[in-house]
Design a protein around this motif. Structure first.
Motif, mmCIF file in Angstrom:
data_model
loop_
_atom_site.group_PDB
_atom_site.id
_atom_site.type_symbol
_atom_site.label_atom_id
_atom_site.label_comp_id
_atom_site.label_asym_id
_atom_site.label_seq_id
_atom_site.Cartn_x
_atom_site.Cartn_y
_atom_site.Cartn_z
ATOM 1 N N TYR A 176 -3.899 -3.871 -14.251
ATOM 2 C CA TYR A 176 -5.125 -4.284 -13.565
ATOM 3 C C TYR A 176 -4.864 -5.500 -12.683
ATOM 4 O O TYR A 176 -5.294 -5.549 -11.518
ATOM 5 N N LEU A 177 -4.185 -6.494 -13.232
ATOM 6 C CA LEU A 177 -3.961 -7.730 -12.491
ATOM 7 C C LEU A 177 -3.190 -7.469 -11.200
ATOM 8 O O LEU A 177 -3.475 -8.075 -10.161
ATOM 9 N N ALA A 178 -2.248 -6.557 -11.254
ATOM 10 C CA ALA A 178 -1.467 -6.237 -10.059
ATOM 11 C C ALA A 178 -2.340 -5.638 -8.969
ATOM 12 O O ALA A 178 -2.174 -5.938 -7.779
ATOM 13 N N LYS A 179 -3.289 -4.794 -9.372
ATOM 14 C CA LYS A 179 -4.190 -4.187 -8.374
ATOM 15 C C LYS A 179 -5.119 -5.232 -7.773
ATOM 16 O O LYS A 179 -5.392 -5.220 -6.571
ATOM 17 N N TYR A 180 -5.639 -6.127 -8.597
ATOM 18 C CA TYR A 180 -6.470 -7.208 -8.049
ATOM 19 C C TYR A 180 -5.666 -8.043 -7.046
ATOM 20 O O TYR A 180 -6.151 -8.384 -5.968
ATOM 21 N N ARG A 181 -4.459 -8.389 -7.442
ATOM 22 C CA ARG A 181 -3.633 -9.259 -6.596
ATOM 23 C C ARG A 181 -3.227 -8.578 -5.300
ATOM 24 O O ARG A 181 -2.956 -9.242 -4.296
ATOM 25 N N ALA A 182 -3.203 -7.252 -5.309
ATOM 26 C CA ALA A 182 -2.839 -6.504 -4.098
ATOM 27 C C ALA A 182 -4.009 -6.368 -3.129
ATOM 28 O O ALA A 182 -3.807 -6.073 -1.945
ATOM 29 N N SER A 183 -5.219 -6.577 -3.619
ATOM 30 C CA SER A 183 -6.389 -6.447 -2.748
ATOM 31 C C SER A 183 -6.451 -7.619 -1.778
ATOM 32 O O SER A 183 -6.264 -8.774 -2.141
ATOM 33 N N LYS A 184 -6.735 -7.306 -0.532
ATOM 34 C CA LYS A 184 -6.906 -8.351 0.473
ATOM 35 C C LYS A 184 -8.383 -8.656 0.710
ATOM 36 O O LYS A 184 -8.719 -9.406 1.635
ATOM 37 N N HIS A 185 -9.230 -8.072 -0.124
ATOM 38 C CA HIS A 185 -10.663 -8.176 0.154
ATOM 39 C C HIS A 185 -11.487 -8.449 -1.102
ATOM 40 O O HIS A 185 -12.296 -7.634 -1.540
ATOM 41 N N ILE A 186 -11.260 -9.605 -1.691
ATOM 42 C CA ILE A 186 -12.147 -10.095 -2.743
ATOM 43 C C ILE A 186 -12.871 -11.301 -2.150
ATOM 44 O O ILE A 186 -12.311 -12.392 -2.051
ATOM 45 N N HIS A 187 -14.097 -11.066 -1.696
ATOM 46 C CA HIS A 187 -14.870 -12.087 -0.998
ATOM 47 C C HIS A 187 -16.099 -12.451 -1.839
ATOM 48 O O HIS A 187 -16.984 -11.609 -2.050
#
Length: 243
Positions: A176-187
């Motif tokens: 899960y953490l890897a997918k969050y960290r790969a996202s460029k769009h957590i606003h």
């Protein structure tokens, strides 16, 4: 600007659910209503009008779904347990029915960004953090990310696992953490004016920082209240400058 209305009988919720679709191309913006509102709320309050340019240009295709908050946390005649179960059923509706529908109307590879204001911000953030394999990012406006603010003292596993500041704090699963960290769009966006709660956004940001999850915390000024004129400024600004 095109608008297409669709709907189906949802097995997850055992009721008919509607969806409004705006645009013809672009990444998918999955919009979750505020509080007790419906799938046309963002159109009714002119938020869709403010993002007409990126819609018409094929930058974004918007999918606005119905809420069932009146059948869960906003229903004073249901038990806490039943409210929590209904919330979980809403998640399953999004994951098992809405996401495949969006893919059928776009492509299997089209990114999906969840977005919402107020209670819709909590839902959109929760949907992304629960299933980053299905949803690629979030624009959360003026939210409180502690579900217990809505549960009137009820607390169980369904509350915990739908309250981002609770389960993210304890999350250690690297998948899960890897997918969050790969996202460029957590606003995570909020105002500081009347009825806003910027500390809720700051707290979520601190939890994300503790997990080394890149994100954007954007706290607007005291002239930005918890109201539609604020969200009519925020969403077009993010679509224009971040995508």
């Amino acid at each position: 600007m095109q608008r297409f209305l669709d709907g189906w009988h949802s097995p997850s919720l055992n009721k008919h659910m509607e969806i409004a679709v705006y645009g013809h191309y672009g990444f998918a913006l999955l919009m979750i209503p505020t509080a007790a509102a419906d799938y046309l709320e963002y159109e009714r309050f002119q938020l869709i009008d403010t993002i007409a340019k990126p819609i018409n240009e094929g930058k974004v295709k918007v999918f606005s779904v119905n809420s069932i908050n009146t059948e869960s946390w906003l229903n004073n005649h249901m038990s806490g347990r039943d409210k929590a179960v209904r919330h979980q059923q809403f998640n399953e509706y999004i994951f098992n029915e809405v996401i495949p529908y969006i893919k059928s109307q776009t492509s299997p590879d089209t990114p999906i960004i969840a977005a919402g204001a107020s209670f819709g911000a909590l839902h959109s953030a929760n949907l992304f953090f629960r299933r980053p394999d299905l949803i690629n990012g979030v624009i959360a406006m003026s939210g409180c990310y502690d579900l217990t603010a809505y549960t009137k003292g009820h607390y169980d596993d369904n509350v915990y696992f739908n309250s981002p500041v609770h389960y993210l704090r304890n999350l250690s699963d690297e998948a899960y953490l890897a997918k969050y960290r790969a996202s460029k769009h957590i606003h995570i966006v909020t105002g500081s004016g009347s009825y806003e709660d910027p500390d809720s956004s700051r707290y979520l940001s601190s939890v994300l920082n503790s997990k080394n999850i890149p994100h954007e915390l954007d706290v607007w000024g005291h002239d930005i209240p918890h109201d539609w004129p604020s969200w009519r400024k925020m969403l077009p600004y993010y679509l224009e400058t971040r995508f």
